[in-house]
Design a protein around this motif. Structure first.
Motif, mmCIF file in Angstrom:
data_model
loop_
_atom_site.group_PDB
_atom_site.id
_atom_site.type_symbol
_atom_site.label_atom_id
_atom_site.label_comp_id
_atom_site.label_asym_id
_atom_site.label_seq_id
_atom_site.Cartn_x
_atom_site.Cartn_y
_atom_site.Cartn_z
ATOM 1 N N SER A 43 0.819 -1.220 0.000
ATOM 2 C CA SER A 43 0.000 0.000 0.000
ATOM 3 C C SER A 43 0.852 1.269 0.000
ATOM 4 O O SER A 43 0.524 2.235 -0.688
ATOM 5 N N ASP A 44 1.965 1.260 0.740
ATOM 6 C CA ASP A 44 2.837 2.441 0.742
ATOM 7 C C ASP A 44 3.430 2.670 -0.638
ATOM 8 O O ASP A 44 3.508 3.805 -1.118
ATOM 9 N N LYS A 74 -15.544 4.033 -1.161
ATOM 10 C CA LYS A 74 -15.556 3.309 0.114
ATOM 11 C C LYS A 74 -14.925 1.934 -0.041
ATOM 12 O O LYS A 74 -14.211 1.466 0.844
ATOM 13 N N SER A 77 -11.210 2.402 -0.175
ATOM 14 C CA SER A 77 -10.750 2.751 1.175
ATOM 15 C C SER A 77 -10.718 1.517 2.069
ATOM 16 O O SER A 77 -9.781 1.335 2.847
ATOM 17 N N ALA A 78 -11.720 0.679 1.947
ATOM 18 C CA ALA A 78 -11.768 -0.542 2.757
ATOM 19 C C ALA A 78 -10.613 -1.478 2.393
ATOM 20 O O ALA A 78 -9.982 -2.066 3.273
ATOM 21 N N LYS A 79 -10.339 -1.606 1.075
ATOM 22 C CA LYS A 79 -9.229 -2.453 0.643
ATOM 23 C C LYS A 79 -7.903 -1.930 1.186
ATOM 24 O O LYS A 79 -7.082 -2.697 1.690
ATOM 25 N N LEU A 80 -7.700 -0.622 1.077
ATOM 26 C CA LEU A 80 -6.466 -0.031 1.571
ATOM 27 C C LEU A 80 -6.355 -0.161 3.085
ATOM 28 O O LEU A 80 -5.268 -0.373 3.620
ATOM 29 N N GLU A 81 -7.470 -0.039 3.772
ATOM 30 C CA GLU A 81 -7.464 -0.173 5.225
ATOM 31 C C GLU A 81 -7.058 -1.596 5.629
ATOM 32 O O GLU A 81 -6.258 -1.789 6.549
ATOM 33 N N VAL A 82 -7.574 -2.590 4.922
ATOM 34 C CA VAL A 82 -7.215 -3.982 5.212
ATOM 35 C C VAL A 82 -5.718 -4.195 4.966
ATOM 36 O O VAL A 82 -5.026 -4.815 5.779
ATOM 37 N N ASN A 84 -3.340 -1.921 5.022
ATOM 38 C CA ASN A 84 -2.594 -1.209 6.058
ATOM 39 C C ASN A 84 -2.621 -1.957 7.383
ATOM 40 O O ASN A 84 -1.620 -1.999 8.102
ATOM 41 N N LEU A 85 -3.749 -2.547 7.732
ATOM 42 C CA LEU A 85 -3.838 -3.320 8.970
ATOM 43 C C LEU A 85 -2.928 -4.546 8.908
ATOM 44 O O LEU A 85 -2.249 -4.878 9.890
#
Length: 169
Positions: A43-44, A74, A77-82, A84-85
């Motif tokens: 992601s980075d 959304k 954003s959800a994919k990127l959030e996963v 990043n987590l």
């Protein structure tokens, strides 16, 4: 889809794989692997690619984001959030493993020091007229001599590492 988008946008910007690699601080082969679909940037790196190609991440991922289509935004954003987590969990796990390895190293060094103190260099009383005993005595003495000089430096480094990798609350 991502691999094709990276290649197409890179070519439309007139960049070679090498030029893009220099902008992203990676080797050219990494760009090639992304474009062939053999690997995927994290992601980075996806954000860095987006900046280098002056293209939104959504375009790289193949999503056509229209302001009225909030659901697509959304989803991205959800994919990127996963992602990043997952990266954060991986980093935390590595840090925790390193922390415990450093603690283990300290324990081993202290234990060896204790054993050396308790034994009080018994090899000094050996009969060195026998060649095998002489070789073994020299080997044990060499280990002890080197350990006593190097171990404190390693111990200080390990203790520093323990403090740097401790869990911050």
């Amino acid at each position: 889809m991502l691999n094709e988008n990276i290649k197409a946008i890179r070519k439309s910007k007139g960049l070679s794989q090498q030029e893009l690699a220099v902008k992203l601080n990676v080797v050219r082969q990494t760009i090639s692997k992304w474009e062939q679909g053999l690997s995927v940037p994290d992601s980075d790196m996806l954000l860095s690619i987006s900046e280098a190609l002056e293209t939104p991440v959504s375009t790289l991922l193949g999503e056509n984001v229209i302001e009225s289509e909030v659901d697509d935004l959304k989803a991205i954003s959800a994919k990127l959030e996963v992602i990043n987590l997952q990266l954060a969990q991986r980093k935390t796990t590595r840090k925790r493993i390193l922390h415990w390895l450093l603690i283990s190293l300290c324990v081993v060094i202290v234990a060896i020091f204790a054993i050396l103190l308790l034994l009080e260099s018994p090899y000094l009383d050996w009969n060195y007229s026998d060649p095998e005993t002489a070789v073994l005595g020299v080997a044990v003495h060499s280990f002890e001599w080197l350990f006593v000089r190097v171990a404190p430096i390693i111990l200080i480094g390990a203790i520093t590492g323990i403090f740097l990798t401790r869990k911050k609350e």
